[in-house]
Design an enzyme around this catalytic site. Structure first.
Site, PDB file in Angstrom:
ATOM      1  N   TYR A   9      -6.068  -9.289 -13.313  1.00 25.66           N
ATOM      2  CA  TYR A   9      -6.210 -10.590 -12.651  1.00 25.66           C
ATOM      3  C   TYR A   9      -6.309 -11.661 -13.740  1.00 25.66           C
ATOM      4  O   TYR A   9      -7.387 -12.004 -14.228  1.00 25.66           O
ATOM      5  CB  TYR A   9      -7.453 -10.643 -11.764  1.00 25.66           C
ATOM      6  CG  TYR A   9      -7.533  -9.586 -10.687  1.00 25.66           C
ATOM      7  CD1 TYR A   9      -6.422  -8.814 -10.318  1.00 25.66           C
ATOM      8  CD2 TYR A   9      -8.734  -9.329 -10.032  1.00 25.66           C
ATOM      9  CE1 TYR A   9      -6.515  -7.843  -9.329  1.00 25.66           C
ATOM     10  CE2 TYR A   9      -8.824  -8.365  -9.034  1.00 25.66           C
ATOM     11  CZ  TYR A   9      -7.715  -7.624  -8.702  1.00 25.66           C
ATOM     12  OH  TYR A   9      -7.812  -6.654  -7.723  1.00 25.66           O
ATOM     13  N   SER A  53      -8.672   3.910  -8.160  1.00 18.91           N
ATOM     14  CA  SER A  53      -7.921   3.087  -7.224  1.00 18.91           C
ATOM     15  C   SER A  53      -6.456   3.493  -7.257  1.00 18.91           C
ATOM     16  O   SER A  53      -5.915   3.823  -8.325  1.00 18.91           O
ATOM     17  CB  SER A  53      -8.064   1.607  -7.609  1.00 18.91           C
ATOM     18  OG  SER A  53      -7.390   0.770  -6.701  1.00 18.91           O
ATOM     19  N   GLN A  76     -10.981   2.862  -4.154  1.00 20.81           N
ATOM     20  CA  GLN A  76     -10.434   1.623  -3.606  1.00 20.81           C
ATOM     21  C   GLN A  76      -8.946   1.835  -3.346  1.00 20.81           C
ATOM     22  O   GLN A  76      -8.205   2.280  -4.224  1.00 20.81           O
ATOM     23  CB  GLN A  76     -10.635   0.456  -4.580  1.00 20.81           C
ATOM     24  CG  GLN A  76     -10.210  -0.879  -4.002  1.00 20.81           C
ATOM     25  CD  GLN A  76     -10.593  -2.071  -4.861  1.00 20.81           C
ATOM     26  OE1 GLN A  76      -9.842  -3.034  -4.957  1.00 20.81           O
ATOM     27  NE2 GLN A  76     -11.772  -2.027  -5.479  1.00 20.81           N
ATOM     28  N   TYR A 129      -8.526  -2.558   0.034  1.00 17.13           N
ATOM     29  CA  TYR A 129      -7.976  -3.850  -0.386  1.00 17.13           C
ATOM     30  C   TYR A 129      -6.924  -4.299   0.623  1.00 17.13           C
ATOM     31  O   TYR A 129      -6.450  -3.517   1.437  1.00 17.13           O
ATOM     32  CB  TYR A 129      -7.455  -3.827  -1.822  1.00 17.13           C
ATOM     33  CG  TYR A 129      -6.330  -2.878  -2.154  1.00 17.13           C
ATOM     34  CD1 TYR A 129      -5.028  -3.089  -1.698  1.00 17.13           C
ATOM     35  CD2 TYR A 129      -6.547  -1.786  -2.986  1.00 17.13           C
ATOM     36  CE1 TYR A 129      -3.993  -2.240  -2.041  1.00 17.13           C
ATOM     37  CE2 TYR A 129      -5.516  -0.923  -3.337  1.00 17.13           C
ATOM     38  CZ  TYR A 129      -4.236  -1.163  -2.863  1.00 17.13           C
ATOM     39  OH  TYR A 129      -3.214  -0.310  -3.212  1.00 17.13           O
ATOM     40  N   LEU A 149      -7.410  -8.189   5.156  1.00 15.54           N
ATOM     41  CA  LEU A 149      -6.924  -9.159   6.148  1.00 15.54           C
ATOM     42  C   LEU A 149      -5.407  -9.249   6.157  1.00 15.54           C
ATOM     43  O   LEU A 149      -4.827 -10.132   6.794  1.00 15.54           O
ATOM     44  CB  LEU A 149      -7.556 -10.534   5.884  1.00 15.54           C
ATOM     45  CG  LEU A 149      -9.076 -10.568   6.058  1.00 15.54           C
ATOM     46  CD1 LEU A 149      -9.632 -11.941   5.685  1.00 15.54           C
ATOM     47  CD2 LEU A 149      -9.485 -10.199   7.478  1.00 15.54           C
ATOM     48  N   LYS A 189      -4.258 -16.883  12.090  1.00 18.38           N
ATOM     49  CA  LYS A 189      -3.684 -18.189  11.743  1.00 18.38           C
ATOM     50  C   LYS A 189      -2.165 -18.253  11.924  1.00 18.38           C
ATOM     51  O   LYS A 189      -1.584 -19.338  11.851  1.00 18.38           O
ATOM     52  CB  LYS A 189      -4.044 -18.555  10.305  1.00 18.38           C
ATOM     53  CG  LYS A 189      -3.374 -17.699   9.225  1.00 18.38           C
ATOM     54  CD  LYS A 189      -3.807 -18.173   7.842  1.00 18.38           C
ATOM     55  CE  LYS A 189      -3.151 -17.372   6.719  1.00 18.38           C
ATOM     56  NZ  LYS A 189      -3.575 -17.841   5.385  1.00 18.38           N
TER      57      LYS A 189
END
Length: 315
Positions: A58, A156, A176, A204, A207, A215
């Site tokens: 990141y 992960s 993860q 992960y 959403l 939305k």
């Protein structure tokens, strides 16, 4: 809400944290502002979300560095904050990974410096490489755990076979991986193994790039720019997209009964899931973090949790 335990470790955290890929993740997102990124981290801590999940990739260390700066600020108490980070990517080779003991130990030392701390609460092997025996990789992390430099061991993006190899000595605390209401492959093989071995799980993309927030509508994709990555995702195309939108619309009246948003309802469903340890929605704005934190106050009935589960069972 009471804190949850991370696998076999002595690490405890709130069941909602902050996914920090948009904190300094300039290689992942455009238009990021580092000061706003730090405000997002502060908003998480100020709203009772004591777990921050980041990774070397990141921003190639930038996310860790920004979080480290916030950790030094008053009134934040490092002992009450759970920091999770990950490594595996070779510098300047984002698609190549290294799980060797030497690489992982060096990665932990470098992450400690960027985070300005003397221990990392959860350290994950971010992706598997093609050559390192996974139990040897985890054994190296166990040495660091014994030395007090990390407190819990995670992996992960491992296949079930790779996870079993990694956990040969019973050292893995948490996994993860990709999981959401519309991506449920983990339920068939991974979850039973995790339950049997007392290993935690954090999903992960909980959403689903915003698809589960309510939305979007049926016309939304026509307004995406041509270079928008959603254009290439199957979830945003054709009958699958229409099916998801239809099901998410059915969540809205349930959310209204809890005086909650659709996103908060979905996060509450993850919190109530017996196999999920905690959930780490990302955020680019402080107000998004505050909204996510409100899911901690939602206590789904067993009936509503089952209704939501059955709505999306086809995925």
């Amino acid at each position: 809400m009471s804190e949850v335990r991370i696998g076999h470790s002595q690490v405890y955290a709130q069941p909602i944290g902050l996914g920090a890929n948009a904190i300094g993740g300039h290689n992942l997102f455009t238009g990021l502002d580092d000061e706003i990124g730090k405000q997002v981290v502060r908003a998480a801590l100020d709203n009772g979300l004591n777990l921050i999940d980041t990774a070397y990739i990141y921003g190639k260390g930038r996310s860790e560095a920004l979080i480290g700066e916030v950790l030094q600020e008053a009134p934040y108490d490092r002992s009450r904050i759970v920091i999770a980070t990950k490594a595996a990517h070779l510098p300047n080779q984002e698609k190549k990974f290294d799980n060797s003991p030497e690489f992982l130990k060096q990665s932990v030392e470098e992450a400690l410096k960027r985070l300005q701390t003397d221990y990392i609460d959860i350290f994950y092997i971010h992706f598997p490489d093609e050559k390192t025996p996974k139990n040897e990789a985890v054994a190296a992390l166990h040495e660091l755990k014994e030395a007090g430099k990390i407190r819990a061991i995670g992996v992960s993006n491992f296949s079930l076979a790779q996870l079993k190899e990694a956990n040969m000595d019973g050292y893995v605390d948490i996994v993860q991986d990709h999981y959401s209401l519309i991506h449920r492959k983990a339920e068939t093989e991974l979850f039973p193994y995790l339950k049997e071995n007392n290993i935690g799980f954090v999903p992960y993309f909980p959403l689903a790039s915003g698809l589960l927030t309510g939305k979007y509508n049926l016309d939304s994709p026509k307004y995406f720019d041509e270079d928008d990555p959603r254009k290439r995702k199957a979830n945003f195309q054709g009958e699958r997209y229409e099916s998801i939108i239809h099901l998410v619309d059915q969540l809205k009246p349930i959310a209204e009964n809890y005086q909650a948003t659709t996103a908060q309802l979905v996060l509450a469903w993850y919190i109530a899931h017996p196999q999920i340890t905690f959930v780490i929605p990302g955020a680019k704005k402080p107000e998004q973090v505050a909204d996510n934190a409100k899911a901690l106050d939602i206590h789904l009935t067993a009936t509503d949790a089952q209704i939501i589960n059955e709505l999306f069972q086809g995925f």
